[in-house]
Each structure stands twice: as C-alpha cells, then as structure tokens.
Design a protein around this motif. Structure first.
Motif, PDB file in Angstrom:
ATOM      1  N   GLY A 244      98.372  71.623 -13.733  1.00 34.84           N
ATOM      2  CA  GLY A 244      99.585  71.149 -13.004  1.00 34.84           C
ATOM      3  C   GLY A 244      99.925  69.669 -13.472  1.00 34.84           C
ATOM      4  N   PHE A 245      98.772  68.922 -13.647  1.00 31.58           N
ATOM      5  CA  PHE A 245      98.966  67.542 -14.122  1.00 31.58           C
ATOM      6  C   PHE A 245      99.407  67.524 -15.703  1.00 31.58           C
ATOM      7  CE2 PHE A 245      96.058  65.549 -10.848  1.00 31.58           C
ATOM      8  CZ  PHE A 245      96.820  64.974 -10.351  1.00 31.58           C
ATOM      9  N   LEU A 246      98.734  68.627 -16.461  1.00 30.99           N
ATOM     10  CA  LEU A 246      98.995  68.751 -18.022  1.00 30.99           C
ATOM     11  C   LEU A 246     100.674  68.974 -18.047  1.00 30.99           C
ATOM     12  CD1 LEU A 246      96.051  70.438 -19.355  1.00 30.99           C
ATOM     13  CD2 LEU A 246      96.540  67.936 -19.663  1.00 30.99           C
ATOM     14  N   ILE A 247     100.990  69.856 -17.332  1.00 31.64           N
ATOM     15  CA  ILE A 247     102.542  70.160 -17.309  1.00 31.64           C
ATOM     16  C   ILE A 247     103.440  69.033 -17.145  1.00 31.64           C
ATOM     17  CG2 ILE A 247     104.384  71.765 -16.280  1.00 31.64           C
ATOM     18  CD1 ILE A 247     101.965  74.056 -16.220  1.00 31.64           C
ATOM     19  N   ALA A 248     103.036  68.232 -16.007  1.00 34.54           N
ATOM     20  CA  ALA A 248     103.849  67.226 -15.669  1.00 34.54           C
ATOM     21  C   ALA A 248     103.819  66.019 -16.685  1.00 34.54           C
ATOM     22  CB  ALA A 248     103.268  66.538 -14.205  1.00 34.54           C
ATOM     23  N   GLY A 249     102.615  65.893 -17.046  1.00 35.07           N
ATOM     24  CA  GLY A 249     102.378  64.908 -18.366  1.00 35.07           C
ATOM     25  C   GLY A 249     103.278  65.307 -19.463  1.00 35.07           C
ATOM     26  N   ALA A 250     103.327  66.602 -19.708  1.00 42.11           N
ATOM     27  CA  ALA A 250     103.911  67.100 -21.037  1.00 42.11           C
ATOM     28  C   ALA A 250     105.707  66.785 -20.657  1.00 42.11           C
ATOM     29  CB  ALA A 250     103.557  68.576 -21.149  1.00 42.11           C
ATOM     30  N   GLY A 251     106.011  67.011 -19.324  1.00 46.12           N
ATOM     31  CA  GLY A 251     107.395  66.774 -19.283  1.00 46.12           C
ATOM     32  C   GLY A 251     107.843  65.341 -19.213  1.00 46.12           C
ATOM     33  N   VAL A 252     106.924  64.512 -18.828  1.00 43.38           N
ATOM     34  CA  VAL A 252     107.067  62.956 -18.985  1.00 43.38           C
ATOM     35  C   VAL A 252     107.161  62.785 -20.639  1.00 43.38           C
ATOM     36  CG1 VAL A 252     106.007  60.593 -18.824  1.00 43.38           C
ATOM     37  CG2 VAL A 252     105.870  62.385 -16.893  1.00 43.38           C
ATOM     38  N   PHE A 253     106.173  63.204 -21.337  1.00 40.95           N
ATOM     39  CA  PHE A 253     106.585  62.679 -22.786  1.00 40.95           C
ATOM     40  C   PHE A 253     107.808  63.456 -23.449  1.00 40.95           C
ATOM     41  CE2 PHE A 253     101.636  62.115 -22.504  1.00 40.95           C
ATOM     42  CZ  PHE A 253     101.919  60.649 -22.846  1.00 40.95           C
ATOM     43  N   ARG A 254     108.076  64.598 -22.869  1.00 42.23           N
ATOM     44  CA  ARG A 254     109.151  64.973 -23.529  1.00 42.23           C
ATOM     45  C   ARG A 254     110.487  64.235 -23.200  1.00 42.23           C
ATOM     46  NH1 ARG A 254     110.103  71.416 -23.170  1.00 42.23           N
ATOM     47  NH2 ARG A 254     111.906  70.691 -24.315  1.00 42.23           N
ATOM     48  N   SER A 255     110.549  64.146 -22.002  1.00 43.11           N
ATOM     49  CA  SER A 255     111.541  63.030 -21.662  1.00 43.11           C
ATOM     50  C   SER A 255     111.780  61.808 -22.081  1.00 43.11           C
ATOM     51  CB  SER A 255     111.517  62.967 -19.992  1.00 43.11           C
ATOM     52  OG  SER A 255     112.412  62.069 -19.515  1.00 43.11           O
ATOM     53  N   ILE A 256     110.553  61.038 -22.439  1.00 44.97           N
ATOM     54  CA  ILE A 256     110.364  59.706 -23.369  1.00 44.97           C
ATOM     55  C   ILE A 256     110.929  60.049 -24.496  1.00 44.97           C
ATOM     56  CG2 ILE A 256     109.091  58.005 -24.444  1.00 44.97           C
ATOM     57  CD1 ILE A 256     107.169  58.500 -21.863  1.00 44.97           C
ATOM     58  N   ALA A 257     110.558  61.061 -25.092  1.00 43.77           N
ATOM     59  CA  ALA A 257     110.944  61.645 -26.714  1.00 43.77           C
ATOM     60  C   ALA A 257     112.715  61.740 -26.761  1.00 43.77           C
ATOM     61  CB  ALA A 257     110.263  62.732 -27.087  1.00 43.77           C
ATOM     62  N   ALA A 258     112.932  62.535 -25.778  1.00 44.50           N
ATOM     63  CA  ALA A 258     114.600  62.573 -25.415  1.00 44.50           C
ATOM     64  C   ALA A 258     115.479  61.264 -25.505  1.00 44.50           C
ATOM     65  CB  ALA A 258     114.794  63.671 -24.546  1.00 44.50           C
ATOM     66  N   GLY A 259     114.978  60.452 -24.682  1.00 53.60           N
ATOM     67  CA  GLY A 259     115.432  59.228 -24.393  1.00 53.60           C
ATOM     68  C   GLY A 259     115.495  58.423 -25.662  1.00 53.60           C
ATOM     69  N   ARG A 260     114.532  58.390 -26.277  1.00 54.99           N
ATOM     70  CA  ARG A 260     114.341  57.675 -27.804  1.00 54.99           C
ATOM     71  C   ARG A 260     115.209  58.187 -28.558  1.00 54.99           C
ATOM     72  NH1 ARG A 260     107.761  56.237 -28.685  1.00 54.99           N
ATOM     73  NH2 ARG A 260     107.735  54.693 -26.866  1.00 54.99           N
ATOM     74  N   ARG A 261     115.116  59.652 -28.853  1.00 52.47           N
ATOM     75  CA  ARG A 261     116.238  60.108 -29.556  1.00 52.47           C
ATOM     76  C   ARG A 261     117.723  59.736 -29.491  1.00 52.47           C
ATOM     77  NH1 ARG A 261     112.631  64.633 -29.332  1.00 52.47           N
ATOM     78  NH2 ARG A 261     114.094  65.357 -27.684  1.00 52.47           N
ATOM     79  N   GLN A 262     117.892  59.584 -28.035  1.00 53.76           N
ATOM     80  CA  GLN A 262     119.284  59.606 -27.583  1.00 53.76           C
ATOM     81  C   GLN A 262     119.628  57.929 -27.821  1.00 53.76           C
ATOM     82  OE1 GLN A 262     119.785  59.965 -23.467  1.00 53.76           O
ATOM     83  NE2 GLN A 262     121.957  60.199 -23.624  1.00 53.76           N
ATOM     84  N   ALA A 263     118.616  57.033 -27.647  1.00 51.68           N
ATOM     85  CA  ALA A 263     118.771  55.738 -27.969  1.00 51.68           C
ATOM     86  C   ALA A 263     119.099  55.440 -29.480  1.00 51.68           C
ATOM     87  CB  ALA A 263     117.599  54.882 -27.854  1.00 51.68           C
ATOM     88  N   ARG A 264     118.263  56.184 -30.475  1.00 53.47           N
ATOM     89  CA  ARG A 264     118.453  55.998 -31.669  1.00 53.47           C
ATOM     90  C   ARG A 264     120.034  56.434 -32.338  1.00 53.47           C
ATOM     91  NH1 ARG A 264     113.109  58.846 -33.525  1.00 53.47           N
ATOM     92  NH2 ARG A 264     111.780  57.192 -32.698  1.00 53.47           N
ATOM     93  N   ALA A 265     120.435  57.417 -31.664  1.00 47.51           N
ATOM     94  CA  ALA A 265     121.619  58.408 -31.719  1.00 47.51           C
ATOM     95  C   ALA A 265     122.764  57.298 -31.546  1.00 47.51           C
ATOM     96  CB  ALA A 265     121.915  59.540 -31.357  1.00 47.51           C
ATOM     97  N   GLY A 266     122.414  56.586 -30.436  1.00 46.59           N
ATOM     98  CA  GLY A 266     123.848  55.498 -30.020  1.00 46.59           C
ATOM     99  C   GLY A 266     123.676  54.338 -30.764  1.00 46.59           C
ATOM    100  N   GLN A 267     122.842  54.023 -31.799  1.00 47.13           N
ATOM    101  CA  GLN A 267     122.793  52.847 -32.307  1.00 47.13           C
ATOM    102  C   GLN A 267     123.751  52.819 -33.396  1.00 47.13           C
ATOM    103  OE1 GLN A 267     118.887  51.972 -33.543  1.00 47.13           O
ATOM    104  NE2 GLN A 267     118.275  51.215 -31.814  1.00 47.13           N
TER     105      GLN A 267
END
Length: 60
Positions: A37-60
């Motif tokens: 359960g911890f691993l699944i939650a951690g993977a979700g956090v990292f995916r969310s961070i990666a999606a946020g970075r991709r979105q920030a790069r696309a907005g520049q």
C-alpha cells in the motif's frame, strides 16, 4: 491495500503480545500488504509530480 495490511499486522501481532496461540503463516503474508500500500501510494505521488512538471513545461 494499506488498511488491509495494517489490520492483518495488528491481528498477527496481538496473539504474540497476549500470549495466546499465533495465527497461521498466511497472516504474516497479508501483513506485507501494508508495505505494498505504501509503494502504491508513493508511485501515485511520483506520477502526480511528473504530470505537474509536464504541465508546467507545456505552459511555458
């Protein structure tokens, strides 16, 4: 997943602390779901961070 593992951990450890008969070995296996359960939650956090970075790069 984490909740199931946490409950299994409490159920598994309780007889050891109370001095009664321990539960079968498969209960120890269910306790490992807490880590899964911890691993699944951690993977979700990292995916969310990666999606946020991709979105920030696309907005520049």
């Amino acid at each position: 997943m984490f909740i199931i593992g946490a409950v299994a951990t409490v159920v598994t450890v309780a007889p050891l602390l109370l001095g009664s008969t321990p539960f079968p070995t498969y209960m120890f296996g269910l306790s490992m779901l807490m880590g899964v359960g911890f691993l699944i939650a951690g993977a979700g956090v990292f995916r969310s961070i990666a999606a946020g970075r991709r979105q920030a790069r696309a907005g520049q």
